[in-house]
Design a protein around this motif. Structure first.
Motif, PDB file in Angstrom:
ATOM      1  N   VAL A   8      -0.422 -15.523  43.453  1.00  0.00           N
ATOM      2  CA  VAL A   8      -0.512 -16.359  44.657  1.00  0.00           C
ATOM      3  C   VAL A   8      -1.733 -15.954  45.479  1.00  0.00           C
ATOM      4  O   VAL A   8      -2.521 -16.803  45.918  1.00  0.00           O
ATOM      5  N   ASP A   9      -1.895 -14.659  45.693  1.00  0.00           N
ATOM      6  CA  ASP A   9      -3.017 -14.190  46.507  1.00  0.00           C
ATOM      7  C   ASP A   9      -4.359 -14.515  45.858  1.00  0.00           C
ATOM      8  O   ASP A   9      -5.319 -14.886  46.549  1.00  0.00           O
ATOM      9  N   LYS A  10      -4.436 -14.379  44.540  1.00  0.00           N
ATOM     10  CA  LYS A  10      -5.685 -14.712  43.841  1.00  0.00           C
ATOM     11  C   LYS A  10      -6.008 -16.195  43.995  1.00  0.00           C
ATOM     12  O   LYS A  10      -7.153 -16.571  44.277  1.00  0.00           O
ATOM     13  N   GLU A  11      -4.999 -17.018  43.800  1.00  0.00           N
ATOM     14  CA  GLU A  11      -5.228 -18.459  43.860  1.00  0.00           C
ATOM     15  C   GLU A  11      -5.527 -18.925  45.279  1.00  0.00           C
ATOM     16  O   GLU A  11      -6.362 -19.810  45.494  1.00  0.00           O
ATOM     17  N   LEU A  12      -4.858 -18.348  46.260  1.00  0.00           N
ATOM     18  CA  LEU A  12      -5.097 -18.751  47.639  1.00  0.00           C
ATOM     19  C   LEU A  12      -6.499 -18.366  48.103  1.00  0.00           C
ATOM     20  O   LEU A  12      -7.130 -19.097  48.878  1.00  0.00           O
ATOM     21  N   GLU A  13      -6.975 -17.247  47.620  1.00  0.00           N
ATOM     22  CA  GLU A  13      -8.342 -16.849  47.966  1.00  0.00           C
ATOM     23  C   GLU A  13      -9.333 -17.883  47.434  1.00  0.00           C
ATOM     24  O   GLU A  13     -10.279 -18.275  48.128  1.00  0.00           O
ATOM     25  N   ARG A  14      -9.096 -18.336  46.214  1.00  0.00           N
ATOM     26  CA  ARG A  14      -9.957 -19.352  45.608  1.00  0.00           C
ATOM     27  C   ARG A  14      -9.806 -20.692  46.335  1.00  0.00           C
ATOM     28  O   ARG A  14     -10.793 -21.362  46.648  1.00  0.00           O
ATOM     29  N   LEU A  15      -8.557 -21.069  46.616  1.00  0.00           N
ATOM     30  CA  LEU A  15      -8.314 -22.349  47.273  1.00  0.00           C
ATOM     31  C   LEU A  15      -8.912 -22.396  48.677  1.00  0.00           C
ATOM     32  O   LEU A  15      -9.420 -23.432  49.104  1.00  0.00           O
TER      33      LEU A  15
END
Length: 218
Positions: A8-15
């Motif tokens: 989640v944290d990885k994807e939210l950083e990208r998003l």
């Protein structure tokens, strides 16, 4: 034991980077006074279509990772996988279902957010007002993106535990100065897997662990 919400944290950083870029580019678009309505409607439709597509791709990656991690948790607790759910299929159901935390249906809200932005841009005048409308729209999309990323992991974890025959789970909260009373009270409580209470607020990072019934035979 898995690290909750690591994907989640990885994807939210990208998003977050992509959301900022998308709305930033939208704000720079030349909305000519003679064709403002047409331009805004067309541009906003493309904007939200892009945002929605990127979110869904991120949620699918989150679901796959969370499901795999939860299987390891279940096995570590003494369970064996009995069936397999495709975690990607969970996303379609999640996005068209009523959400107890957000109080809306994701897919309906995508269009509603777009129309709210269009209406705001039509009702205001001047570049400063337009920038503020777009800023608010970006924040609203970011808030939605965060919540559904968390929901995606929670759904995948429950699915993985269920596939392993887990019947009971323990609620785990991070106890610090920001922990709300509800989460603090639920910390360590055990629930039937089909009766886990809804998250009490936006961006709740409480998570579940599988519990082996001590009365069961090994």
């Amino acid at each position: 034991m898995r690290t909750p919400y690591r994907q989640v944290d990885k994807e939210l950083e990208r998003l977050k980077r992509r959301i900022n870029a998308a709305f930033g580019n939208f704000a720079l678009a030349p909305f000519d006074q003679l064709n403002t309505i047409t331009t805004v409607k067309r541009s906003s439709a493309k904007l939200y279509e892009k945002l929605d597509s990127e979110n869904e791709a991120a949620y699918k990656r989150i679901a796959k990772t969370a499901y795999a991690d939860a299987l390891l948790d279940a096995r570590g607790a003494g369970f064996e996988q009995k069936k397999k759910t495709d975690p990607v299929l969970l996303i379609a159901a999640l996005l068209v279902a009523y959400n107890a935390v957000t109080k809306y249906v994701y897919k309906h809200e995508v269009e509603r957010k777009r129309m709210r932005l269009v209406e705001a841009l039509m009702s205001d005048s001047g570049k400063q007002a337009m920038r503020e409308d777009i800023r608010r729209a970006a924040n609203a999309w970011w808030r939605q993106s965060q919540q559904y990323a968390i929901d995606t992991e929670d759904e995948a974890v429950i699915a993985a535990f269920s596939d392993c025959g887990v019947e009971k789970v323990k609620w785990i909260a991070t106890i610090d100065g920001r922990t709300c009373k509800t989460c603090r009270d639920r910390n360590g409580k055990i629930y039937p897997i089909d009766k886990v209470p809804d998250k009490p607020h936006y961006n709740c990072r409480c998570y579940l662990l599988p519990i082996k019934d001590l009365a069961e035979k090994p």
